[in-house]
Design a protein around this motif. Structure first.
Motif, mmCIF file in Angstrom:
data_model
loop_
_atom_site.group_PDB
_atom_site.id
_atom_site.type_symbol
_atom_site.label_atom_id
_atom_site.label_comp_id
_atom_site.label_asym_id
_atom_site.label_seq_id
_atom_site.Cartn_x
_atom_site.Cartn_y
_atom_site.Cartn_z
ATOM 1 N N LEU A 1 0.908 -1.260 -0.088
ATOM 2 C CA LEU A 1 0.033 0.248 -0.131
ATOM 3 C C LEU A 1 0.800 1.064 -0.057
ATOM 4 C CD1 LEU A 1 -2.545 -1.334 2.528
ATOM 5 C CD2 LEU A 1 -3.132 -0.737 0.090
ATOM 6 N N ALA B 1 -2.238 -0.405 -6.399
ATOM 7 C CA ALA B 1 -3.816 -0.655 -6.352
ATOM 8 C C ALA B 1 -4.194 -2.202 -6.146
ATOM 9 C CB ALA B 1 -4.404 0.109 -7.783
ATOM 10 N N LEU C 1 -4.680 -2.571 -2.595
ATOM 11 C CA LEU C 1 -6.011 -1.992 -1.819
ATOM 12 C C LEU C 1 -7.307 -3.077 -2.306
ATOM 13 C CD1 LEU C 1 -7.402 0.076 -0.479
ATOM 14 C CD2 LEU C 1 -7.769 1.411 -2.769
ATOM 15 N N TYR D 1 -9.582 -4.717 0.540
ATOM 16 C CA TYR D 1 -11.095 -4.510 0.495
ATOM 17 C C TYR D 1 -11.804 -5.851 0.251
ATOM 18 C CZ TYR D 1 -15.521 -2.662 -1.020
ATOM 19 O OH TYR D 1 -16.856 -2.465 -1.039
ATOM 20 N N TRP E 1 -5.924 3.883 2.023
ATOM 21 C CA TRP E 1 -5.159 4.129 0.538
ATOM 22 C C TRP E 1 -4.225 5.346 0.814
ATOM 23 C CZ3 TRP E 1 -3.065 1.922 -3.317
ATOM 24 C CH2 TRP E 1 -2.890 2.618 -4.359
ATOM 25 N N GLU E 2 -4.743 6.465 1.313
ATOM 26 C CA GLU E 2 -3.820 7.611 1.453
ATOM 27 C C GLU E 2 -3.116 7.640 2.658
ATOM 28 O OE1 GLU E 2 -7.152 10.329 1.681
ATOM 29 O OE2 GLU E 2 -7.715 10.544 -0.499
#
Length: 192
Positions: free
Chosen positions: A17, A22, A25, A29, A62-63
């Motif tokens: 991450l 991606a 993530l 998820y 994610w951020e």
């Protein structure tokens, strides 16, 4: 514990991450979205609000993947705690809006506490070892006594009582505020 990954998996996921993968993530998820959504829904009792919380949690992860500290516990627990805090915050905001419509602050706080405890209880039940969860489900959802539970599980009566007692002790922590020890736990001689 159910659906738990290893500490090694947790660290590798965090590294992926941080690198901005991606696919990481998406994998995260797939593994934890139902947990996040379930906790949020349990607190908010609103499908759309739970969806928004779920989205917000994964955007935050994610951020800011560096916020996770593997030394503090599993990634699953970190994600669940973020979801719980976010859902409770949303519930407080929603209830605060209703206070302008005549809802008493003490009623709002009682609702927030009840929803929070229920979400913690769900998380604890889903996270406890399968042997404890199975014993509790037989005893409380199927209304079996410890003897019948023991027979269904193929364990001794003493083992069934031990599993039930430990499961109940774990569930009782759902009603404790963080940082406080349970006020009383059943002793070894207590009956179930």
């Amino acid at each position: 514990m159910a659906n738990d990954a290893s500490p090694r998996w947790d660290r590798k996921m965090q590294q992926r991450l941080v690198r901005g993968e991606a696919a990481a993530l998406g994998e995260l998820y797939d593994r934890f979205a139902s947990l996040v959504h379930g906790l949020a829904y349990r607190v908010l009792d609103d499908e759309d609000a739970a969806d928004r919380v779920t989205r917000d949690i994964f955007v935050r992860i994610w951020e800011h993947p560096e916020e996770y500290d593997a030394n503090q516990g599993p990634l699953r627990s970190w994600i669940a705690s973020i979801a719980h805090r976010q859902a409770v915050r949303r519930l407080r905001e929603t209830e605060a809006q209703h206070m302008g419509e005549g809802v008493a602050p003490d009623r709002m706080e009682k609702k927030v506490r009840a929803a929070s405890a229920a979400a913690r209880a769900d998380y604890i039940r889903n996270s406890m070892p399968a042997s404890l969860r199975a014993a509790l489900e037989l005893a409380y959802f199927k209304h079996l006594d410890y003897r019948q539970t023991a027979a269904d599980l193929g364990v001794t009566e003493d083992e069934a009582r031990r599993r039930l007692r430990l499961g109940l002790q774990l569930l009782s922590t759902a009603h404790q505020t963080s940082g406080h020890a349970p006020s009383r736990s059943p002793g070894p001689g207590s009956a179930l």
